[in-house]
Design an enzyme around this catalytic site. Structure first.
Site, PDB file in Angstrom:
ATOM      1  N   ARG A  32       0.821  -1.223   0.000  1.00  0.00           N
ATOM      2  CA  ARG A  32       0.000   0.000   0.000  1.00  0.00           C
ATOM      3  C   ARG A  32       0.850   1.266   0.000  1.00  0.00           C
ATOM      4  NH1 ARG A  32      -5.462  -0.807   2.159  1.00  0.00           N
ATOM      5  NH2 ARG A  32      -6.057  -2.729   1.142  1.00  0.00           N
ATOM      6  N   ARG A  45      -7.173  12.032  -4.536  1.00  0.00           N
ATOM      7  CA  ARG A  45      -8.457  11.376  -4.233  1.00  0.00           C
ATOM      8  C   ARG A  45      -9.601  12.376  -4.051  1.00  0.00           C
ATOM      9  NH1 ARG A  45     -11.548   8.542  -3.684  1.00  0.00           N
ATOM     10  NH2 ARG A  45     -11.674   7.232  -1.845  1.00  0.00           N
ATOM     11  N   ASP A  81      -6.800  -2.671  -7.170  1.00  0.00           N
ATOM     12  CA  ASP A  81      -7.338  -3.296  -5.970  1.00  0.00           C
ATOM     13  C   ASP A  81      -7.642  -4.749  -6.271  1.00  0.00           C
ATOM     14  OD1 ASP A  81      -8.271  -2.291  -3.164  1.00  0.00           O
ATOM     15  OD2 ASP A  81      -9.685  -3.839  -3.778  1.00  0.00           O
ATOM     16  N   TYR A 158     -14.762 -11.833   0.366  1.00  0.00           N
ATOM     17  CA  TYR A 158     -15.456 -10.565   0.090  1.00  0.00           C
ATOM     18  C   TYR A 158     -16.758 -10.798  -0.655  1.00  0.00           C
ATOM     19  CZ  TYR A 158     -11.659  -7.561   1.689  1.00  0.00           C
ATOM     20  OH  TYR A 158     -10.745  -6.904   2.464  1.00  0.00           O
TER      21      TYR A 158
HETATM   22  O1  CP3 Z   1       0.158  -1.464  -2.545  1.00  0.00           O
HETATM   23  C1  CP3 Z   1      -0.142  -0.531  -3.310  1.00  0.00           C
HETATM   24  O2  CP3 Z   1       0.278   0.632  -3.184  1.00  0.00           O
HETATM   25  C2  CP3 Z   1      -1.025  -0.839  -4.501  1.00  0.00           C
HETATM   26  C3  CP3 Z   1      -2.385  -0.617  -4.264  1.00  0.00           C
HETATM   27  C4  CP3 Z   1      -3.267  -1.576  -3.506  1.00  0.00           C
HETATM   28  C5  CP3 Z   1      -4.520  -1.151  -2.990  1.00  0.00           C
HETATM   29  N1  CP3 Z   1      -5.174  -2.250  -2.542  1.00  0.00           N
HETATM   30  C6  CP3 Z   1      -5.005   0.232  -3.007  1.00  0.00           C
HETATM   31  C7  CP3 Z   1      -6.053   0.633  -2.071  1.00  0.00           C
HETATM   32  C8  CP3 Z   1      -3.153  -2.944  -3.245  1.00  0.00           C
HETATM   33  C9  CP3 Z   1      -1.986  -3.868  -3.504  1.00  0.00           C
HETATM   34  C10 CP3 Z   1      -4.376  -3.348  -2.653  1.00  0.00           C
HETATM   35  C11 CP3 Z   1      -4.672  -4.749  -2.300  1.00  0.00           C
HETATM   36  C12 CP3 Z   1      -5.828  -5.035  -1.458  1.00  0.00           C
HETATM   37  N2  CP3 Z   1      -7.062  -4.469  -1.505  1.00  0.00           N
HETATM   38  C13 CP3 Z   1      -5.846  -6.057  -0.490  1.00  0.00           C
HETATM   39  C14 CP3 Z   1      -4.718  -6.994  -0.184  1.00  0.00           C
HETATM   40  C15 CP3 Z   1      -3.785  -6.394   0.783  1.00  0.00           C
HETATM   41  C16 CP3 Z   1      -4.309  -6.402   2.186  1.00  0.00           C
HETATM   42  O3  CP3 Z   1      -4.500  -5.293   2.720  1.00  0.00           O
HETATM   43  O4  CP3 Z   1      -4.514  -7.489   2.725  1.00  0.00           O
HETATM   44  C17 CP3 Z   1      -7.121  -6.048   0.093  1.00  0.00           C
HETATM   45  C18 CP3 Z   1      -7.608  -6.957   1.205  1.00  0.00           C
HETATM   46  C19 CP3 Z   1      -7.890  -5.051  -0.559  1.00  0.00           C
HETATM   47  C20 CP3 Z   1      -9.297  -4.691  -0.334  1.00  0.00           C
HETATM   48  C21 CP3 Z   1      -9.416  -3.324   0.155  1.00  0.00           C
HETATM   49  N3  CP3 Z   1      -9.251  -2.207  -0.634  1.00  0.00           N
HETATM   50  C22 CP3 Z   1      -9.699  -2.904   1.473  1.00  0.00           C
HETATM   51  C23 CP3 Z   1      -9.931  -3.808   2.648  1.00  0.00           C
HETATM   52  C24 CP3 Z   1      -9.717  -1.522   1.438  1.00  0.00           C
HETATM   53  C25 CP3 Z   1     -10.112  -0.591   2.560  1.00  0.00           C
HETATM   54  C26 CP3 Z   1      -9.055  -0.493   3.566  1.00  0.00           C
HETATM   55  C27 CP3 Z   1      -8.683   0.928   3.745  1.00  0.00           C
HETATM   56  O5  CP3 Z   1      -7.486   1.155   3.947  1.00  0.00           O
HETATM   57  O6  CP3 Z   1      -9.567   1.794   3.654  1.00  0.00           O
HETATM   58  C28 CP3 Z   1      -9.391  -1.092   0.137  1.00  0.00           C
HETATM   59  C29 CP3 Z   1      -9.242   0.293  -0.326  1.00  0.00           C
HETATM   60  C30 CP3 Z   1      -7.934   0.688  -0.871  1.00  0.00           C
HETATM   61  N4  CP3 Z   1      -7.174  -0.056  -1.723  1.00  0.00           N
HETATM   62  C31 CP3 Z   1      -7.292   1.931  -0.640  1.00  0.00           C
HETATM   63  C32 CP3 Z   1      -6.111   1.910  -1.393  1.00  0.00           C
HETATM   64  C33 CP3 Z   1      -5.106   3.008  -1.519  1.00  0.00           C
HETATM   65  C34 CP3 Z   1      -7.834   3.069   0.201  1.00  0.00           C
HETATM   66  C35 CP3 Z   1      -9.130   3.571  -0.358  1.00  0.00           C
HETATM   67  C36 CP3 Z   1      -9.215   5.036  -0.632  1.00  0.00           C
HETATM   68  O7  CP3 Z   1      -8.293   5.644  -1.182  1.00  0.00           O
HETATM   69  O8  CP3 Z   1     -10.272   5.577  -0.342  1.00  0.00           O
END
Ligand code: CP3
Length: 355
Positions: A32, A45, A81, A158
């Site tokens: 992330r 964003r 994502d 999910y």
């Molecule tokens: O790593 C990176 O920089 C690449 C981007 C990336 C995102 N999601 C961007 C994101 C990656 C590799 C993911 C993978 C992802 N997404 C996973 C596997 C990694 C892990 O955390 O176990 C999972 C489970 C998800 C599903 C997901 N997406 C969740 C649970 C959430 C919400 C959590 C939160 O932090 O709010 C997201 C949203 C998400 N994916 C964000 C980002 C930058 C934040 C959302 C936003 O910008 O509003």
């Protein structure tokens, strides 16, 4: 083919470590790393919603490059994502502020599986491939680019829960109530993932990470039946298909977050993955013993980033020194949290590189 005429890679520490070769400095990247702890990401964003960033190659590229411009990282990861796959299968996925992902019409019973379609990944997820190709060019060979996917069990979670959950109780219940249908759903997702990862490698991804973020919820028996065989199949098939297409193989990384030491060991024994990611609950010495031949990636607690800069630096150095310059890639044990201080990220990277 112009498309694949990419700039020469200048920093190959990450790829060398992934292949088990000795490196001059330990490579580091952060799960992330393109995310909300960065002011420039938060600013971006305010103008674009989450999935339009994922779906617009220029936006995804810009956001992917943000942490690379700021920090001395050794790898980039494409902004996307894991939930783009359930989306491509026909499910609605919303990203709600303060809540996270929500799927308003989840798969409640096996009967609902008829609502799922098998996407044509080149068409329905082609935007990820385009984002990868564009980003490879814009990186100008500075660091390699990682592609990724969610693993079948994590995505199934999910799809059934309709979002995040502290127990995954409904998804786990499926494994006992509907074992056959669970395997069918996992197989369907697996087939899509294989095509999706091949497409990413074709588009220029230089390594591929499979996030099994929900391994936490599986004991050894469940991991053996519902996660391991699919993880194994994904890597084997991706390698086979790349060979058939005449595309060079890329290192494959599995990150089964929360997997037990037994499960990690069984995964390593398959030799399906070049790299195995571990979370912060795994002791480095145990990882070395149980994952002997595999490169390890991880594993500082993301919450350790809230200690002082000096402590973050020392902890990063200490973890890195417990591994070595061979077979190790430094990272956090899970994604970086949204309010992590920028100074901690700098200290973490400096600590790793100085070890
Ligand atoms: O790593 C990176 O920089 C690449 C981007 C990336 C995102 N999601 C961007 C994101 C990656 C590799 C993911 C993978 C992802 N997404 C996973 C596997 C990694 C892990 O955390 O176990 C999972 C489970 C998800 C599903 C997901 N997406 C969740 C649970 C959430 C919400 C959590 C939160 O932090 O709010 C997201 C949203 C998400 N994916 C964000 C980002 C930058 C934040 C959302 C936003 O910008 O509003």
């Amino acid at each position: 083919m112009m498309k694949h005429d990419f700039p020469v890679l200048k920093n190959d520490r990450f790829l060398k470590a992934a292949r088990g070769e000795e490196v001059d400095k330990i490579p580091v990247w952060i799960m992330r790393q393109a995310g909300r702890y960065l002011p420039e990401f938060r600013e971006f964003r305010t103008k674009h919603d989450f999935f339009s960033i994922c779906q617009t190659p220029q936006y995804a590229c810009e956001v992917t490059l943000q942490p690379i411009k700021r920090f001395d990282l050794d790898a980039s990861i494409i902004f996307s994502d894991i939930l783009v796959i359930p989306q491509a299968m026909g499910l609605t996925v919303e990203m709600r502020p303060g809540v996270g992902p929500v799927l308003p019409e989840p798969i409640a019973t096996p009967g609902d599986m008829s609502r799922l379609k098998k996407p044509d990944v080149e068409k329905d997820l082609g935007y990820v491939g385009e984002a990868i190709t564009l980003t490879r060019h814009k990186l100008e060979g500075k660091v390699p680019l990682i592609g990724f996917t969610g693993a079948p069990w994590t995505l199934m979670g999910y799809m059934i829960q309709g979002g995040g959950s502290s127990t995954m109780a409904q998804a786990r219940s499926w494994l006992y109530k509907y074992p056959q249908e669970s395997l069918e759903l996992l197989q369907l997702i697996t087939d899509i993932i294989i095509d999706y990862l091949v497409m990413q490698a074709k588009s220029g991804a230089q390594a591929l990470q499979v996030f099994e973020s929900h391994a936490d919820y599986l004991n050894d028996e469940l991991f053996d039946i519902y996660s391991l065989p699919f993880l194994k199949k994904i890597s084997e098939q991706v390698k086979l298909k790349l060979d058939e297409l005449g595309i060079p193989r890329v290192p494959m990384i599995a990150f089964p977050k929360g997997a037990t030491l037994n499960s990690l060991e069984r995964l390593a024994k398959t030799e399906a993955y070049d790299v195995i990611g571990i979370d912060w609950t795994v002791e480095p010495s145990d990882a070395r013993t149980h994952l002997a031949k595999t490169t390890v990636q991880g594993n500082m607690d993301p919450c350790a980033m809230y200690a002082s800069e000096e402590q973050v630096y020392e902890r990063a150095r200490k973890i890195a020194s417990q591994f070595s310059k061979k077979g190790y890639i430094a990272n956090l044990g899970h994604g970086i949290l949204p309010d992590t201080p920028i100074a901690s990220v700098e200290a973490f990277i400096r600590g790793v590189h100085s070890s």
